[in-house]
Design a protein around this motif. Structure first.
Motif, PDB file in Angstrom:
ATOM      1  N   ILE A  20       0.961  -1.072  -0.097  1.00  0.00           N
ATOM      2  CA  ILE A  20      -0.093  -0.141  -0.070  1.00  0.00           C
ATOM      3  C   ILE A  20       0.798   1.252   0.115  1.00  0.00           C
ATOM      4  CG2 ILE A  20      -1.760   1.558   1.265  1.00  0.00           C
ATOM      5  CD1 ILE A  20      -2.663  -1.222   2.241  1.00  0.00           C
ATOM      6  N   VAL A  21       0.614   2.268  -0.768  1.00  0.00           N
ATOM      7  CA  VAL A  21       1.080   3.592  -0.778  1.00  0.00           C
ATOM      8  C   VAL A  21      -0.053   4.702  -0.470  1.00  0.00           C
ATOM      9  CG1 VAL A  21       2.219   5.362  -2.234  1.00  0.00           C
ATOM     10  CG2 VAL A  21       2.902   3.290  -2.383  1.00  0.00           C
ATOM     11  N   ARG A  22       0.079   5.192   0.630  1.00  0.00           N
ATOM     12  CA  ARG A  22      -0.815   6.222   1.117  1.00  0.00           C
ATOM     13  C   ARG A  22      -0.701   7.540   0.546  1.00  0.00           C
ATOM     14  NH1 ARG A  22      -3.963   3.305   4.453  1.00  0.00           N
ATOM     15  NH2 ARG A  22      -2.889   1.736   5.730  1.00  0.00           N
ATOM     16  N   VAL A  23      -1.737   8.057  -0.037  1.00  0.00           N
ATOM     17  CA  VAL A  23      -1.556   9.497  -0.695  1.00  0.00           C
ATOM     18  C   VAL A  23      -2.065  10.442   0.359  1.00  0.00           C
ATOM     19  CG1 VAL A  23      -2.192  10.818  -2.678  1.00  0.00           C
ATOM     20  CG2 VAL A  23      -1.662   8.577  -2.888  1.00  0.00           C
ATOM     21  N   ARG A  24      -1.406  11.398   0.927  1.00  0.00           N
ATOM     22  CA  ARG A  24      -1.925  12.217   2.117  1.00  0.00           C
ATOM     23  C   ARG A  24      -2.079  13.710   1.197  1.00  0.00           C
ATOM     24  NH1 ARG A  24       1.755   9.817   5.968  1.00  0.00           N
ATOM     25  NH2 ARG A  24       0.204   8.282   6.869  1.00  0.00           N
ATOM     26  N   THR A  36       5.168  -0.432   3.076  1.00  0.00           N
ATOM     27  CA  THR A  36       5.922  -1.618   2.972  1.00  0.00           C
ATOM     28  C   THR A  36       7.259  -1.238   3.521  1.00  0.00           C
ATOM     29  OG1 THR A  36       4.554  -2.642   1.623  1.00  0.00           O
ATOM     30  CG2 THR A  36       6.805  -3.634   1.838  1.00  0.00           C
ATOM     31  N   CYS A  37       7.956  -0.252   2.769  1.00  0.00           N
ATOM     32  CA  CYS A  37       9.316   0.170   2.742  1.00  0.00           C
ATOM     33  C   CYS A  37       9.520   1.559   3.088  1.00  0.00           C
ATOM     34  CB  CYS A  37      10.165   0.105   1.468  1.00  0.00           C
ATOM     35  SG  CYS A  37       9.478   1.089   0.329  1.00  0.00           S
ATOM     36  N   GLY A  38       8.788   2.290   3.532  1.00  0.00           N
ATOM     37  CA  GLY A  38       8.782   3.622   4.154  1.00  0.00           C
ATOM     38  C   GLY A  38       9.083   4.649   3.085  1.00  0.00           C
ATOM     39  N   TRP A  39       9.381   4.382   1.927  1.00  0.00           N
ATOM     40  CA  TRP A  39       9.613   5.193   0.804  1.00  0.00           C
ATOM     41  C   TRP A  39       8.672   6.680   0.893  1.00  0.00           C
ATOM     42  CZ3 TRP A  39       6.175   6.406  -3.354  1.00  0.00           C
ATOM     43  CH2 TRP A  39       6.626   7.014  -4.477  1.00  0.00           C
ATOM     44  N   ARG A  40       9.169   7.554   0.583  1.00  0.00           N
ATOM     45  CA  ARG A  40       8.246   9.054   0.779  1.00  0.00           C
ATOM     46  C   ARG A  40       8.678   9.847  -0.426  1.00  0.00           C
ATOM     47  NH1 ARG A  40       6.700   9.715   6.169  1.00  0.00           N
ATOM     48  NH2 ARG A  40       6.398  11.713   5.737  1.00  0.00           N
ATOM     49  N   ARG A  41       7.618  10.629  -1.041  1.00  0.00           N
ATOM     50  CA  ARG A  41       7.922  11.435  -2.020  1.00  0.00           C
ATOM     51  C   ARG A  41       6.668  12.518  -2.078  1.00  0.00           C
ATOM     52  NH1 ARG A  41       8.620   9.854  -8.485  1.00  0.00           N
ATOM     53  NH2 ARG A  41       8.828  12.068  -9.172  1.00  0.00           N
ATOM     54  N   GLY A  42       7.063  13.513  -2.436  1.00  0.00           N
ATOM     55  CA  GLY A  42       6.040  14.491  -2.509  1.00  0.00           C
ATOM     56  C   GLY A  42       5.763  14.673  -3.933  1.00  0.00           C
ATOM     57  N   HIS A  54       5.887   3.002  -8.279  1.00  0.00           N
ATOM     58  CA  HIS A  54       6.506   2.547  -7.151  1.00  0.00           C
ATOM     59  C   HIS A  54       6.195   1.195  -6.743  1.00  0.00           C
ATOM     60  CE1 HIS A  54       9.045   2.382  -3.294  1.00  0.00           C
ATOM     61  NE2 HIS A  54       7.577   1.851  -2.581  1.00  0.00           N
ATOM     62  N   LEU A  55       4.923   1.012  -6.671  1.00  0.00           N
ATOM     63  CA  LEU A  55       4.590  -0.522  -6.332  1.00  0.00           C
ATOM     64  C   LEU A  55       5.154  -1.392  -7.333  1.00  0.00           C
ATOM     65  CD1 LEU A  55       1.253   0.273  -5.096  1.00  0.00           C
ATOM     66  CD2 LEU A  55       2.983  -0.359  -3.786  1.00  0.00           C
ATOM     67  N   ALA A  56       5.216  -1.077  -8.506  1.00  0.00           N
ATOM     68  CA  ALA A  56       5.436  -1.964  -9.484  1.00  0.00           C
ATOM     69  C   ALA A  56       7.210  -2.319  -9.554  1.00  0.00           C
ATOM     70  CB  ALA A  56       5.081  -1.472 -10.826  1.00  0.00           C
ATOM     71  N   GLU A  57       7.951  -1.300  -9.475  1.00  0.00           N
ATOM     72  CA  GLU A  57       9.176  -1.236  -9.509  1.00  0.00           C
ATOM     73  C   GLU A  57       9.890  -1.681  -8.286  1.00  0.00           C
ATOM     74  OE1 GLU A  57      10.174   2.879 -10.599  1.00  0.00           O
ATOM     75  OE2 GLU A  57       9.216   2.742 -12.618  1.00  0.00           O
TER      76      GLU A  57
END
Length: 68
Positions: A20-24, A36-42, A54-57
């Motif tokens: 899961i990637v959450r979009v805030r 899952t991995c803590g990756w963060r991006r604006g 990101h999820l695919a790669e």
């Protein structure tokens, strides 16, 4: 201060694990955070597409639970 809303992009990998990637969202700015991995991006534009990439790669998670 703008209110913060959250949505998510979830995909499954070939082993059946959910990622899961959450979009805030606050105003026009969005913050993507991978559970899952803590990756963060604006991201200001196309945040859900960037979350899917990101999820695919990073996790090879490409199975969309909503596509039946």
């Amino acid at each position: 201060m703008p209110s913060m809303t959250t949505s998510k992009v979830s995909r499954w990998d070939q082993h059946g694990r959910e990622h899961i990637v959450r979009v805030r969202r606050a105003g026009v700015q969005r913050l993507l955070v991978c559970d899952t991995c803590g990756w963060r991006r604006g991201a200001q534009f196309l945040p859900w597409l960037k979350a899917e990439e990101h999820l695919a790669e990073a996790h090879q998670a490409t199975l969309d639970p909503s596509a039946e």
